[in-house]
Design an enzyme around this catalytic site. Structure first.
Site, PDB file in Angstrom:
ATOM      1  CD  GLN A 187      -3.754  10.994   4.269  1.00  0.00           C
ATOM      2  OE1 GLN A 187      -4.702   9.240   4.460  1.00  0.00           O
ATOM      3  NE2 GLN A 187      -4.107  11.632   5.173  1.00  0.00           N
TER       4      GLN A 187
ATOM      5  N   GLY B  51       0.629  -0.983   0.020  1.00  0.00           N
ATOM      6  CA  GLY B  51      -0.128  -0.211  -0.447  1.00  0.00           C
ATOM      7  C   GLY B  51       0.866   1.538  -0.150  1.00  0.00           C
TER       8      GLY B  51
ATOM      9  CE1 TYR C  75     -10.496   1.744   8.549  1.00  0.00           C
ATOM     10  CE2 TYR C  75     -10.956   3.310   9.593  1.00  0.00           C
ATOM     11  CZ  TYR C  75      -9.425   2.221   9.162  1.00  0.00           C
ATOM     12  OH  TYR C  75      -8.092   3.217   9.742  1.00  0.00           O
TER      13      TYR C  75
HETATM   14  N1  SER Z   1      -8.987   8.285   8.606  1.00  0.00           N
HETATM   15  C1  SER Z   1      -9.659   6.845   9.368  1.00  0.00           C
HETATM   16  C2  SER Z   1     -10.911   7.329   8.362  1.00  0.00           C
HETATM   17  O1  SER Z   1     -11.397   8.458   7.909  1.00  0.00           O
HETATM   18  C3  SER Z   1      -9.441   6.667  10.700  1.00  0.00           C
HETATM   19  O2  SER Z   1      -8.773   5.701  10.891  1.00  0.00           O
HETATM   20  O3  SER Z   1     -11.118   6.170   7.950  1.00  0.00           O
END
Ligand code: SER
Length: 315
Positions: free
Chosen positions: A12, A8, A141
């Protein structure tokens, strides 16, 4: 010398972390990989096009390059994950399990895998969220990161895999753009201000979230990875913290530099995700056990972001 595979590397975090690892350990000792072929991006012949879901390809890359450490950064983030939960689960979970298995069978030295503040949920204490507390994530997530933390602990306990992890807050950097997160607004807002455009924010003005400047995130990652193994007591994932702010506060910090800058608010589905996350994080374990200490607050980060965006090194 350790040989590091970054999975990856074009994302970012990967963009900046890979560069820092190369500067620190030497270009030839870091192999950037990503599913998207952006070789020219690294100007490095060692780039590997790699899908972490292809376990055989991962094993081959590990053997061919004599890899001893893997940084697994490929993931679907919180907002994007909600549009295809099954794929987010597959990539985030199977990707981690493939890496942990390779670490076990190939006796790798160390693994790095990021977790997130998204492991927390509506019933979690919101202010100064402790290391150990209720974690009831309500995004795919967050669920995948919480399950991943348990797998990391399991591989450490059962097989002695030296896996290390940080629960990142929202990460803000100027080199790479985030994709599909709930904290992404805090990167985009700088680009809009810098380009002389107004900004429409997808969160309400008073939504506080934990955030961190990329330089701090990279330093935290490298410091944790270089810490003596006996100092790394948390083998699920460490809370780390730097700052918390709302859209209104980051807007005001930017307005000091761009007085004409304007903002409007149009909350969407990401508001519900943000509302389920902590306002601020208690990171005393990371501070006590391996010496974590952030350098950037909102004012200092804003100066750095705007100065660096103006330096035109943006990729
Ligand atoms: N930056 C991530 C998100 O907003 C959180 O870990 O999904």
């Amino acid at each position: 010398m350790s040989k590091i595979l970054v999975i990856g590397a074009c994302g970012q975090l990967g963009t900046e972390l890979t560069q820092s690892l190369m500067n620190r350990y030497g270009h030839d000792n870091v192999i950037p990989s990503d599913i998207s072929d952006k070789k020219e991006f690294y100007k490095n012949n060692n780039f590997e096009t790699l899908n972490v879901l292809d376990k055989e390809a991962l094993l081959n890359a590990t053997k061919n390059h004599g890899i001893s450490q893997i940084y697994l950064l490929a993931a679907v983030l919180s907002a994007k994950g909600e549009s295809d939960p099954m794929f987010a689960w597959k990539l985030n979970m199977e990707g981690l399990l493939n890496v942990l298995e390779v670490a076990r069978t190939e006796n790798l030295e160390k693994i790095y895998w990021p977790s997130s503040i998204a492991v927390f949920g509506p019933s979690t204490q919101k202010e100064m969220t402790p290391q150990e507390t209720i974690a009831d994530p309500n995004t795919v997530y967050g669920i995948s990161k919480l399950a991943g933390e348990r797998w990391c602990q399991y591989y450490f306990d059962k097989y002695g895999v030296d896996v290390r992890s940080i629960r990142y807050p929202g990460l803000i950097g100027w080199k790479g753009q985030p994709g599909g997160g709930t904290t992404d607004y805090a990167v985009e807002i700088y680009h809009k201000a810098f380009n002389g455009e107004s900004f429409e924010c997808f969160l309400e003005e008073d939504t506080y979230l934990p955030m961190m400047y990329m330089d701090d995130a990279i330093r935290a990652t490298i410091e944790l990875m270089e810490a003596d193994p006996e100092k790394v007591k948390v083998r699920s994932s460490y809370n780390v913290s730097a700052m918390s702010f709302s859209p209104k506060e980051i807007f005001n910090a930017i307005k000091l530099h761009y007085p004409q800058f304007e903002i409007s608010y149009k909350p969407d589905f990401r508001q519900k995700i943000a509302n389920s996350w902590p306002y601020s994080i208690d990171d005393s374990e990371a501070r006590d056990e391996w010496g974590w200490n952030p350098n950037f607050d909102l004012g200092k980060m804003t100066e750095e972001m705007l100065t660096n965006l103006a330096s035109k090194e943006v990729v």
